[in-house]
Scaffold this motif. Structure first.
Motif, short mmCIF file in Angstrom:
data_model
loop_
_atom_site.label_atom_id
_atom_site.label_comp_id
_atom_site.label_asym_id
_atom_site.label_seq_id
_atom_site.Cartn_x
_atom_site.Cartn_y
_atom_site.Cartn_z
N ILE A 1 15.76 12.21 0.31
CA ILE A 1 15.89 12.52 -1.11
C ILE A 1 17.17 11.90 -1.68
O ILE A 1 17.16 11.27 -2.74
N LYS A 2 18.27 12.08 -0.96
CA LYS A 2 19.55 11.53 -1.43
C LYS A 2 19.49 10.00 -1.50
O LYS A 2 19.98 9.40 -2.46
N ASN A 3 18.89 9.39 -0.48
CA ASN A 3 18.80 7.92 -0.46
C ASN A 3 17.91 7.38 -1.57
O ASN A 3 18.10 6.26 -2.03
N SER A 4 16.94 8.19 -1.99
CA SER A 4 16.02 7.74 -3.05
C SER A 4 16.65 7.84 -4.43
O SER A 4 16.14 7.27 -5.40
N GLY A 5 17.73 8.63 -4.53
CA GLY A 5 18.37 8.82 -5.82
C GLY A 5 17.79 9.96 -6.65
O GLY A 5 18.26 10.23 -7.76
N TYR A 6 16.78 10.63 -6.11
CA TYR A 6 16.18 11.75 -6.85
C TYR A 6 17.10 12.96 -6.79
O TYR A 6 17.60 13.32 -5.72
N GLU A 7 17.32 13.59 -7.94
CA GLU A 7 18.19 14.77 -8.01
C GLU A 7 17.43 15.93 -8.64
O GLU A 7 17.45 16.12 -9.85
N PRO A 8 16.73 16.71 -7.81
CA PRO A 8 15.95 17.83 -8.35
C PRO A 8 16.85 18.91 -8.95
O PRO A 8 17.97 19.13 -8.48
N ASP A 9 16.34 19.55 -9.98
CA ASP A 9 17.04 20.69 -10.59
C ASP A 9 16.59 22.00 -9.97
O ASP A 9 17.35 22.98 -9.93
N VAL A 10 15.34 22.02 -9.51
CA VAL A 10 14.77 23.25 -8.96
C VAL A 10 13.80 22.90 -7.83
O VAL A 10 13.12 21.88 -7.88
N ILE A 11 13.80 23.75 -6.81
CA ILE A 11 12.85 23.61 -5.71
C ILE A 11 11.80 24.70 -5.83
O ILE A 11 12.13 25.88 -6.02
N ILE A 12 10.53 24.30 -5.72
CA ILE A 12 9.43 25.25 -5.68
C ILE A 12 8.90 25.27 -4.25
O ILE A 12 8.31 24.29 -3.78
N ALA A 13 9.13 26.37 -3.55
CA ALA A 13 8.67 26.51 -2.17
C ALA A 13 7.29 27.15 -2.17
O ALA A 13 7.11 28.23 -2.75
N LEU A 14 6.33 26.50 -1.54
CA LEU A 14 4.99 27.07 -1.48
C LEU A 14 4.95 28.20 -0.46
O LEU A 14 5.35 28.03 0.69
N ALA A 15 4.49 29.36 -0.92
CA ALA A 15 4.43 30.53 -0.05
C ALA A 15 3.23 30.41 0.89
O ALA A 15 2.16 29.94 0.50
N ARG A 16 3.41 30.78 2.20
CA ARG A 16 4.67 31.28 2.72
C ARG A 16 5.40 30.23 3.55
O ARG A 16 6.58 30.35 3.85
N GLY A 17 4.68 29.18 3.92
CA GLY A 17 5.22 28.21 4.86
C GLY A 17 6.42 27.43 4.36
O GLY A 17 7.24 26.99 5.16
#
Length: 224
Positions: free
Chosen positions: A19-35
Motif C-alpha cells: 500500500i505504501k509503495n503504491s502511494g495509496y493513502e486510505p482514510d478509513v479501513i472497512i474490515a469484513l466481518a469476521r475474518g
C-alpha cells in the motif's frame, strides 16, 4: 493449512508495504466481518490510521423466499462513514470473491472518494483480484486461522465422525482421520498446535455435540 498469529502479522506487514509503495493513502479501513477484523486492526497500526469500521456480508441460506445464493449486507455501515473518503476494504481470504465484490459494490454506492481492496490470502479462482495481497495461493486449501481455530476444527472433526456415526472414536482415530481425509499430518499438527485436539473435543462435549465414555481406562467419544 494452519496459520499462527506471527504468520498472519507478517502478511499484514506485506500488505502495508504494498500500500505504501503504491502511494495509496486510505482514510478509513472497512474490515469484513469476521475474518477481516484482525487484519483491519493491524493494518490501521501499520498505516497510522484510527478510522476502522466493519461490514458484514452473508449468503442467503434456507429461507425459500430469499434463497438466491447471492450475498447480502447483514450489518450495513452508518451514514456518512465513508462519504468523500479513500477506503480500503480488508478480508482474510478471497476465494470465490463474492463477498469482496458485494462489499466493493456496496461501498462504492455510498459516495467514497476512492475504493481499494486487500486480502491476506488470495486464490486464483476468485472473481476479483484484490489491489493488495499478502500471499497468493496456487491451490485451494481449507485455511484455519488463529481466530477461528476452534470453530473450524469442530466442523472438521464433526465431519470425520459422521463418516462412521455410530463409532466410538479414540484420540488416535481422530488423528488418523485428519490425516486420511484432510491430509493433516498428526506429527506436524502436534508441533504447530500442541495438545489442541483434546481441547477441541472438550469444547464439543461442552456444547453437547459429542459425548464420551471410559472403556478399559481409555477415553472414547461419540456423536450425540
Amino acid at each position: 493449512m494452519f496459520t499462527n498469529w506471527d504468520y498472519i502479522y507478517n502478511l499484514c506487514r506485506n500488505i502495508s508495504k504494498e500500500i505504501k509503495n503504491s502511494g495509496y493513502e486510505p482514510d478509513v479501513i472497512i474490515a469484513l466481518a469476521r475474518g477481516g477484523w484482525f487484519a483491519g486492526r493491524v493494518l490501521c497500526d501499520f498505516l497510522g490510521l484510527d478510522d476502522l469500521s466493519s461490514l458484514k456480508i452473508e449468503h442467503y441460506v434456507g429461507a425459500p423466499a430469499i434463497d438466491s445464493g447471492e450475498p447480502y449486507i447483514k450489518y450495513p455501515l452508518s451514514d456518512g462513514v465513508i462519504e468523500g473518503k479513500r477506503v480500503l476494504i480488508v478480508d482474510d481470504i478471497v476465494d470465490t470473491g463474492e463477498s469482496m465484490l458485494s462489499a466493493k459494490a456496496y461501498v462504492k454506492g455510498r459516495n467514497p472518494l476512492e475504493v481499494k481492496t486487500a486480502s491476506l490470502q488470495y486464490l486464483g479462482s476468485s472473481k476479483i483480484d484484490p489491489d493488495y495481497v499478502g500471499e497468493r495461493l496456487e491451490d485451494w486449501a481449507w485455511m484455519v486461522y488463529p481466530w477461528n481455530f476452534m470453530e473450524d476444527m469442530i466442523s472438521i472433526l464433526t465431519k470425520c465422525m459422521r463418516k462412521d456415526a455410530k463409532k466410538l472414536w479414540s484420540l488416535e482415530d481422530f488423528k488418523h482421520s485428519l490425516y486420511i481425509n484432510h491430509a493433516i499430518d498428526p506429527v506436524v499438527f502436534e508441533i504447530t498446535q500442541p495438545g489442541r485436539i483434546p481441547e477441541v473435543l472438550e469444547e464439543m462435549e461442552r456444547v453437547r455435540r459429542i459425548g464420551s465414555e471410559i472403556l478399559n481406562g481409555k477415553k472414547y467419544w461419540k456423536l450425540l
